[in-house]
Each structure stands twice: as C-alpha cells, then as structure tokens.
Design a protein around this motif. Sequence first.
Motif, short mmCIF file in Angstrom:
data_model
loop_
_atom_site.label_atom_id
_atom_site.label_comp_id
_atom_site.label_asym_id
_atom_site.label_seq_id
_atom_site.Cartn_x
_atom_site.Cartn_y
_atom_site.Cartn_z
N ARG A 138 59.19 118.82 -42.87
CA ARG A 138 58.17 117.55 -42.35
C ARG A 138 58.89 116.69 -41.46
NH1 ARG A 138 57.55 118.09 -48.20
NH2 ARG A 138 59.01 116.39 -48.45
N SER A 139 60.25 116.50 -41.36
CA SER A 139 60.81 115.54 -40.42
C SER A 139 60.60 116.26 -38.96
CB SER A 139 62.20 115.25 -40.90
OG SER A 139 62.99 114.71 -39.72
N LEU A 140 61.04 117.58 -39.08
CA LEU A 140 60.93 118.35 -37.73
C LEU A 140 59.60 118.42 -37.36
CD1 LEU A 140 63.15 121.38 -38.70
CD2 LEU A 140 63.50 119.88 -36.89
N VAL A 141 58.46 118.60 -38.28
CA VAL A 141 57.05 118.35 -37.52
C VAL A 141 56.92 117.16 -36.84
CG1 VAL A 141 54.48 118.42 -38.34
CG2 VAL A 141 56.16 120.23 -39.47
N ARG A 142 56.90 115.81 -37.45
CA ARG A 142 56.81 114.86 -36.92
C ARG A 142 57.46 114.25 -35.75
NH1 ARG A 142 55.91 111.42 -41.69
NH2 ARG A 142 56.49 109.58 -40.61
N HIS A 143 58.72 114.63 -35.70
CA HIS A 143 59.56 114.26 -34.55
C HIS A 143 59.14 115.34 -33.48
CE1 HIS A 143 62.90 112.30 -37.25
NE2 HIS A 143 61.87 111.38 -37.25
N GLY A 144 59.13 116.54 -33.80
CA GLY A 144 58.79 117.53 -32.57
C GLY A 144 57.52 117.39 -32.15
N LEU A 145 56.42 116.71 -32.84
CA LEU A 145 55.06 116.62 -31.95
C LEU A 145 55.28 115.39 -31.13
CD1 LEU A 145 52.67 116.96 -35.19
CD2 LEU A 145 52.78 118.57 -33.09
N TRP A 146 55.94 114.52 -31.60
CA TRP A 146 56.30 113.26 -30.53
C TRP A 146 57.26 113.34 -29.18
CZ3 TRP A 146 53.38 109.08 -29.96
CH2 TRP A 146 52.79 108.48 -30.87
N VAL A 157 50.54 119.64 -27.07
CA VAL A 157 50.69 119.25 -28.68
C VAL A 157 49.77 120.34 -29.59
CG1 VAL A 157 49.84 117.55 -30.25
CG2 VAL A 157 50.98 117.04 -28.22
N ASN A 158 48.56 120.79 -28.75
CA ASN A 158 48.10 121.92 -29.65
C ASN A 158 48.73 123.10 -30.01
OD1 ASN A 158 45.34 123.36 -30.54
ND2 ASN A 158 45.62 124.56 -28.79
N PHE A 159 49.36 123.56 -29.16
CA PHE A 159 50.50 124.82 -29.07
C PHE A 159 51.43 124.46 -29.94
CE2 PHE A 159 54.31 127.24 -28.11
CZ PHE A 159 53.81 128.40 -28.21
N ALA A 160 52.03 123.16 -29.97
CA ALA A 160 53.23 123.17 -30.96
C ALA A 160 52.85 122.89 -32.51
CB ALA A 160 53.77 121.64 -30.50
N ALA A 161 51.75 122.32 -32.55
CA ALA A 161 51.06 122.30 -34.04
C ALA A 161 50.66 123.61 -34.66
CB ALA A 161 49.82 121.31 -34.05
N GLY A 162 50.22 124.52 -33.71
CA GLY A 162 49.75 125.90 -34.17
C GLY A 162 51.06 126.68 -34.45
N SER A 163 52.17 126.46 -33.67
CA SER A 163 53.11 127.22 -33.92
C SER A 163 54.13 126.68 -35.12
CB SER A 163 54.13 127.04 -32.86
OG SER A 163 53.72 127.58 -31.52
N MET A 164 53.86 125.47 -35.53
CA MET A 164 54.48 125.00 -36.76
C MET A 164 53.88 125.59 -37.80
SD MET A 164 55.20 121.34 -35.20
CE MET A 164 56.65 120.91 -34.59
N LEU A 165 52.45 125.60 -37.88
CA LEU A 165 51.64 126.30 -38.92
C LEU A 165 52.14 127.70 -38.99
CD1 LEU A 165 47.85 124.62 -38.51
CD2 LEU A 165 49.56 124.43 -40.27
N GLN A 166 52.08 128.38 -37.82
CA GLN A 166 52.53 129.98 -37.95
C GLN A 166 53.88 130.22 -38.53
OE1 GLN A 166 52.13 131.03 -33.78
NE2 GLN A 166 50.03 131.78 -34.33
N ALA A 167 55.02 128.95 -38.17
CA ALA A 167 56.45 129.11 -38.62
C ALA A 167 56.53 128.91 -40.18
CB ALA A 167 57.00 127.87 -38.08
N SER A 168 55.30 128.30 -40.74
CA SER A 168 55.26 128.14 -42.21
C SER A 168 54.53 129.44 -42.98
CB SER A 168 54.47 126.80 -42.49
OG SER A 168 53.04 126.94 -42.29
#
Length: 468
Positions: free
Chosen positions: A98-106, A156-167
């Motif tokens: 979760r930390s990686l998600v928040r910091h990564g998006l910013w 940001v759209n690509f990053a959020a999608g990639s994070m969902l895929q990584a999960s």
Amino acid sequence: MRKNLLGRIRKGEPFSWGDLLLLTWQLSVPAIMAKITTVMMQYIDASMVGMIGAGAAASIGLVNSTTWLIGGICFAMSMGYTIQLAHAIGAGENLRARSLVRHGLWAVFVFSLALGLLSAGLSGYLPYFLGGTADIAGDASTYLAIYALGLPLLAVNFAAGSMLQASGNMKVPSLLNVMMCLLDVLFNALLIFPSRTLTVGSMTLWLPGGDLGVAGVALGSVLAEACCMTAMLFVLLKKSRTLHYRQEHLLPWRGELREATRLGIPMVLEQIVMGSAYVAFTRIVAPLGTVALAANSFAITAESICYMPGIGVAAAAQTLVGQSVGARRSKLAQRFGYASAGLGMGWMMLMGVVMYVCAPLMMALLSQDGAVIVAGTQILRIEAWAEPLFAAGIIVTSIFRGAGETKMPTILNLVAMWGIRIPLAIYLAQGYGLNGVWTAMCVELCARGLLSLGVLIWRGEELYKKIS
C-alpha cells in the motif's frame, strides 16, 4: 479458480505444467481482449482521421514516434514501483504494498507533469526536426502539444492499471481500458468533424461537432484518458482488498524511490533507445513521401492488433514471475517464464498468418486511398514473418522485469535497434523504399527475439539464483 491458483504462489504449493499454462492463460485473456478492443478502436480512430485526408494521417504519423518516447519514459517511471509492488504482494507484505501504491502514484504524477510541460514547450519545433513539411507540421505540433499536456492523465492511468495487474487483477484494468477506447471514439466523433446530419433509413439524426480536425483527435484521447484514470483510481484506492487507501502510517518513501530509480533508470534508457530509434525510423520514412508516411502510420496501427496476444501474455508473465520472486520461489519463476514464452509465441505465429492473409482488408479499413492500401499491404506481409519472434522479445523483456532485472532488456534493445534496424533501414530505403525499411524492421525483430530467447535460456537460471 484463478484466485486459488494465484494464491498458491504465496502459499508455496506445487504447480504442474498444466497449472502454469492455465494460470498464465487466465491472466492473459482479459489483457488480450482489452488490447484487441483497444486496437479495434484505434482502427476506427484512424479511419476517422483518414476521412480528413492523407495529410492529417501523415501529421499524426510524423509525431507518433515522439509520443511513444514520451509515454515510454513515464512508463519506465511507473514500472519501477510496479515491480516492487509485485514482489511485496508475493511476499505477503501488504503494508509495504500500500505504501508503494500511494508513493508511486504521486511520483508518477509529478514526473509526468514536468515531462509533459517540457514536451509541450518543444512541440512547435519537433515536427520540422523530424523532417515534416510545412503542410503537415502545424497539425503535428498541435497534436503533440495537446498530447503532452494530457500526459499526467495517461501516466497515472497506466500506473494505476499496472498496480492492479501486479496484484493479479487483470479484469478491471482491461474493462476500463475498453471503456476508454469507446469514449475515445465517441469524443473523436464529436470533436473532429463539424455538426452534421446523418440519414439512417427513414430517420434523420443531427450530430453536434467541434470541427477541430487533428486537434479533435488529440483532445478526444485526453478526455477519454481522464475518465478512465478516475475510474482506475477509484478501483485501486477504494475497492482493492489489499491495496485500498486507509489511514495508516506508511513506510518511508525514500527507500522506495531509490529502488524505483534503480529499476527505472535502465528502463528509461531503454525507452530512450527505443523511442529515439522510432524517431530515426520516422525520419527515414518521411522523405519517401506523404503516401509512404501515411501507409507506414496505418500499417503500424494495423499490425498492432496482431501482437496484442503477445502483450497480454507478457503482462501475465510479469505478474506471475514478480509474485514468484517475492515469494522466494525461483524455480517456479523460471517455469512461469518458459510457459509464458511458449504460449505467446504460439499465439503470435497464428496472428502472423492472419495478418498476411488479411493485410488488404486491414488497410482498406483504415484508408480509402488506393496507393496507401497497396503500400500498406506490402509492408504488412513483410512484417508477418517476424510475429513469433517478436513475441519472444516482448515476453522475455517482461519476464526479466518481473524478476527485477531491467538492464538486460536495455542492452538487447540497444543492440537490435541501433545495431541492426536503423543502419539496415537506411541502406535498404535507398533502393527499395518503404518495403526496404520494413524489411529491416522484420530482420531486427527476428534477431531481437532470438537474442532474447538465448539470454533467457543461458542466463535465466543465473538470474533466478540471485533471487533465491
């Protein structure tokens, strides 16, 4: 069933080869379907541009290589966090995830904003640098400027999608990307053309229009990206069971940024290598004339539907290898790599046959210009021979990224693009025109695939031992 198989990675349970192929396929299908739908929407998009004229298509084709470079650099930044995220999920470290998600998006937002503003500032000069003539440079500059200003939304759209895929969530990003493509077509229909009246049977329908031409193409894409990004962030930060936003003390961001930078710098260099090669490739094609430039642009769009299965399997491979690495299961990571490579190559061999047979139809869907259709058909049939080994190059790159190795793909792409494709394209363009340029591309893709497979077989075990 998919969740049960995916959960077995973290639990240390065994996998048969059937399980490996089944899980890879299950994760690949949503991504493949989304990519195919995306390309079909691009077909419609391109056909809309074709209605404006060959000059409009040429102006967008002129700066496509530049937009790939800009987008690719943002992609590299987000992947530095996504790779860490897959490892954290595989290790069961949910707070770190979760930390990686928040910091990564910013981090992705700030980086893409700066890059977008810089690119917009240079948009008036780049079309002339790329060899564009005055009749298409103005539209090309406008298209590039709008794309650059919308870059944070795309990144940001690509990053959020990639994070969902990584999960392991392939379905939601795929569906949302389909939605984005449909919205893109809708916005383009409203923005590209003037207001008009359509007659369907006995019905008369009035449609509003912005009459913005090429600018409408770019603006429609930005608006679609904004809608998709909003939905993607909602799912990631509100609905994801593991990754959703919650009030908690996050881990320090500096260590994550350092690791993202370590992983990302080779990928940034890779994108610069690839993007600059695409720019050089465009400069080789541009002097061949407007028909060649338009055929080149449309053929790239047409070909993209054939390598979508490879990209879908590559997305699954990165997730599966990444989570296996996080779970400290090096042998399983290696087996997932082999299963993914074989599956992707088989699919793209089939798609290569389809592309060869259907090349005239694929080009006719994109352009009404007879000369463009003939030229595009010829180069698509040249490219069809490379599809299986093209898959190998795409998938092996994702396998290495999933394992946390980002330097090797950069080296392979540097050797292939600048050591083979560009010199050979310059040489063959002189005597064989556009056909010669695409022959050089075919040779380079085959060579890159063979090199990638060789590295996977001979150096792969050494790589996986590093993560044991």
